[in-house]
Design a protein around this motif. Structure first.
Motif, PDB file in Angstrom:
ATOM      1  N   ASP A   1      -1.395  -1.047  -4.090  1.00 18.77           N
ATOM      2  CA  ASP A   1      -2.792  -1.426  -3.912  1.00 18.77           C
ATOM      3  C   ASP A   1      -3.112  -1.339  -2.428  1.00 18.77           C
ATOM      4  O   ASP A   1      -2.213  -1.335  -1.574  1.00 18.77           O
ATOM      5  CB  ASP A   1      -3.051  -2.845  -4.433  1.00 18.77           C
ATOM      6  N   ASP A   2      -4.381  -1.266  -2.115  1.00 22.89           N
ATOM      7  CA  ASP A   2      -4.814  -1.217  -0.731  1.00 22.89           C
ATOM      8  C   ASP A   2      -4.339  -2.445   0.026  1.00 22.89           C
ATOM      9  O   ASP A   2      -4.279  -3.546  -0.530  1.00 22.89           O
ATOM     10  CB  ASP A   2      -6.351  -1.129  -0.684  1.00 22.89           C
ATOM     11  N   GLN A   3      -3.998  -2.263   1.303  1.00 18.18           N
ATOM     12  CA  GLN A   3      -3.463  -3.377   2.090  1.00 18.18           C
ATOM     13  C   GLN A   3      -4.463  -4.530   2.227  1.00 18.18           C
ATOM     14  O   GLN A   3      -4.064  -5.670   2.458  1.00 18.18           O
ATOM     15  CB  GLN A   3      -3.032  -2.907   3.487  1.00 18.18           C
ATOM     16  N   ASP A   4      -5.741  -4.236   2.054  1.00 17.64           N
ATOM     17  CA  ASP A   4      -6.750  -5.296   2.111  1.00 17.64           C
ATOM     18  C   ASP A   4      -6.838  -6.073   0.810  1.00 17.64           C
ATOM     19  O   ASP A   4      -7.510  -7.100   0.740  1.00 17.64           O
ATOM     20  CB  ASP A   4      -8.134  -4.701   2.430  1.00 17.64           C
ATOM     21  N   HIS A   5      -6.169  -5.588  -0.238  1.00 20.54           N
ATOM     22  CA  HIS A   5      -6.283  -6.210  -1.557  1.00 20.54           C
ATOM     23  C   HIS A   5      -4.946  -6.660  -2.137  1.00 20.54           C
ATOM     24  O   HIS A   5      -4.931  -7.344  -3.165  1.00 20.54           O
ATOM     25  CB  HIS A   5      -6.943  -5.231  -2.539  1.00 20.54           C
ATOM     26  N   SER A   6      -3.837  -6.313  -1.505  1.00 19.07           N
ATOM     27  CA  SER A   6      -2.531  -6.621  -2.081  1.00 19.07           C
ATOM     28  C   SER A   6      -2.268  -8.125  -2.164  1.00 19.07           C
ATOM     29  O   SER A   6      -1.523  -8.582  -3.033  1.00 19.07           O
ATOM     30  CB  SER A   6      -1.413  -5.941  -1.278  1.00 19.07           C
TER      31      SER A   6
ATOM     32  N   LYS B   1     -11.320   1.830  -2.800  1.00 21.23           N
ATOM     33  CA  LYS B   1     -11.035   0.704  -1.913  1.00 21.23           C
ATOM     34  C   LYS B   1     -10.745   1.139  -0.482  1.00 21.23           C
ATOM     35  O   LYS B   1     -10.686   0.300   0.421  1.00 21.23           O
ATOM     36  CB  LYS B   1      -9.839  -0.090  -2.444  1.00 21.23           C
ATOM     37  N   ASP B   2     -10.522   2.412  -0.272  1.00 17.46           N
ATOM     38  CA  ASP B   2     -10.090   2.930   1.024  1.00 17.46           C
ATOM     39  C   ASP B   2     -11.226   2.864   2.040  1.00 17.46           C
ATOM     40  O   ASP B   2     -12.249   3.538   1.894  1.00 17.46           O
ATOM     41  CB  ASP B   2      -9.612   4.375   0.845  1.00 17.46           C
TER      42      ASP B   2
ATOM     43  N   ASN C   1       0.831  -1.196   0.000  1.00 17.49           N
ATOM     44  CA  ASN C   1       0.000   0.000   0.000  1.00 17.49           C
ATOM     45  C   ASN C   1       0.867   1.248   0.000  1.00 17.49           C
ATOM     46  O   ASN C   1       2.043   1.229   0.365  1.00 17.49           O
ATOM     47  CB  ASN C   1      -0.955  -0.001   1.196  1.00 17.49           C
TER      48      ASN C   1
END
Length: 295
Positions: A124-129, A195-196, A99
Motif C-alpha cells: 500500500d502507499d506509504q501514506d496509507h500503510s 493514491k500516488d 509500499n
C-alpha cells in the motif's frame, strides 16, 4: 482460555484455503478439521470461515487468525531460548504493510536476516500503510507517518530519495521549452495508482502549480522504471533503482538536482516489542545502510 489446537486448525484452513489441505498439514483427517472449526465457531457464537474455494476468513475469523499468529511468534521466540522446555513449532507468518518501492529496493535484505519466520507482505502507499496497523490487520508497517498508531512503537528509518526522471527523447518531445505548469500539463505522467501523490509533491516542491496531465497507471516499481526508459512518461523513481540509468544518460532528471526525500518509519505494537526485536533490528540496520539519514 481459547483452544490453541483449534486456533492452529483455523490458521491452517485459512492459509491453505481448504479443509483437505489443512488436514494434510496437520496430519489429521478432514473430518477432524471440520469438527474443530465447528466447535470453535459454536463456542464463540460466530462463523469464522467462509466455506468457498478457497476458504476465506470472516471478520471474526480474521481477528482470530492475527491473534494465533501473534501467539505463534511469541512462542517461536521463546523456543529459541528454551529449546529443552518448548520445542520449536511451525514458523509463524508475519503480515507487514509497506509500499512497493521499499519492497523493490531494500526490504528483502532485512527479511532475509530473520530465519525461522514466514512473511506475508501487504502493498500500500506509504501514506496509507499505517491504516493496516490501525485495523489490527498487520503486525508492523513501513509508513511515512511519524505519528504513532495507538499502542505502537515508532522508529525512524531514514528517507527514500526519489528523482523526477524521463528519457532524453521524452524531455526533447514534451519539455524542450522548459519544465513548467504548461509543459507538464500535456506531458504524460506515470502514477502507481490513485493514491500516488509523489509527482504532485515534487511539483509543489518546485513551485509548479498543480496540474492534471494525462497519466499511465503502472502498479509496479520495476514497470515504472521500464516505462520511463521507454519514453512513455515521466515519474518519480527511487534513486536506488535509477542511479545507473541516470549515470549512463538513459534517463535524465526533469530539473537537475531536484530530489524528493520521503521519510520512512517502522511501526509495530508495543506489546510485541520483544517478539519482534530481531526483525526490528534487521529492518533498522538495512534501512540505515540503504536510506538517507534523518536531517
Amino acid at each position: 482460555m481459547l483452544d490453541y489446537d483449534a486456533l492452529a486448525t483455523l490458521t491452517a484452513v485459512l492459509q491453505t484455503g481448504s479443509f483437505e489441505q489443512a488436514a494434510r498439514r496437520l496430519h489429521v483427517t478432514p473430518s477432524a478439521v471440520s469438527q474443530r472449526i465447528r466447535q470453535l465457531e459454536q463456542r464463540l457464537g460466530s462463523p469464522l470461515v467462509i466455506r468457498a474455494q478457497p476458504c476465506r476468513a470472516t471478520a471474526v475469523g480474521e481477528r482470530l487468525l492475527r491473534h494465533a499468529q501473534d501467539v505463534a511468534l511469541l512462542e517461536s521466540r521463546l523456543a529459541t531460548t528454551m529449546p529443552d522446555i518448548l520445542p520449536a513449532g511451525v514458523s509463524p507468518t508475519l503480515r507487514i504493510a509497506l509500499n512497493a518501492d521499499t519492497l523493490s529496493t531494500w526490504f528483502i535484505e532485512a527479511l532475509s536476516a530473520c530465519s525461522g519466520l514466514l512473511f506475508e507482505l501487504i502493498l500500500d502507499d506509504q501514506d496509507h500503510s499505517r491504516q493496516w496497523l490501525e485495523r489490527g490487520e498487520v503486525v508492523a508497517a513501513v509508513t511515512s507517518d511519524a505519528a504513532a498508531v495507538s499502542g505502537c512503537d515508532v522508529s525512524s528509518l531514514g528517507s527514500l530519495r526519489y528523482r523526477a526522471t524521463a528519457s532524453p527523447a521524452f524531455v526533447k518531445r514534451y519539455l524542450a521549452a522548459g519544465v513548467n505548469h504548461d509543459s507538464l500539463a500535456t506531458a504524460p505522467m506515470l502514477v502507481f495508482n490513485t493514491k500516488d501523490r509523489l509527482q504532485e509533491h515534487w511539483m509543489k516542491q518546485q513551485g509548479i502549480a498543480h496540474t492534471s496531465p494525462p497519466a499511465h497507471g503502472l502498479p509496479s516499481s520495476e514497470a515504472f522504471v521500464s516505462a520511463a526508459l521507454a519514453g512513455m512518461g515521466w515519474g518519480m523513481n527511487p534513486e536506488l533503482l535509477v542511479r545507473d540509468a541516470l549515470d549512463s544518460g538513459l534517463l535524465v532528471e526533469l530539473i537537475p538536482d531536484s530530489p524528493l526525500d520521503i521519510p520512512l518509519y517502522w511501526q509495530s505494537p508495543s506489546l510485541m516489542r520483544d517478539a519482534l526485536a530481531d526483525l526490528t533490528a534487521a529492518v533498522r540496520q538495512v534501512a540505515g545502510e540503504a536510506l538517507l539519514p534523518d536531517r
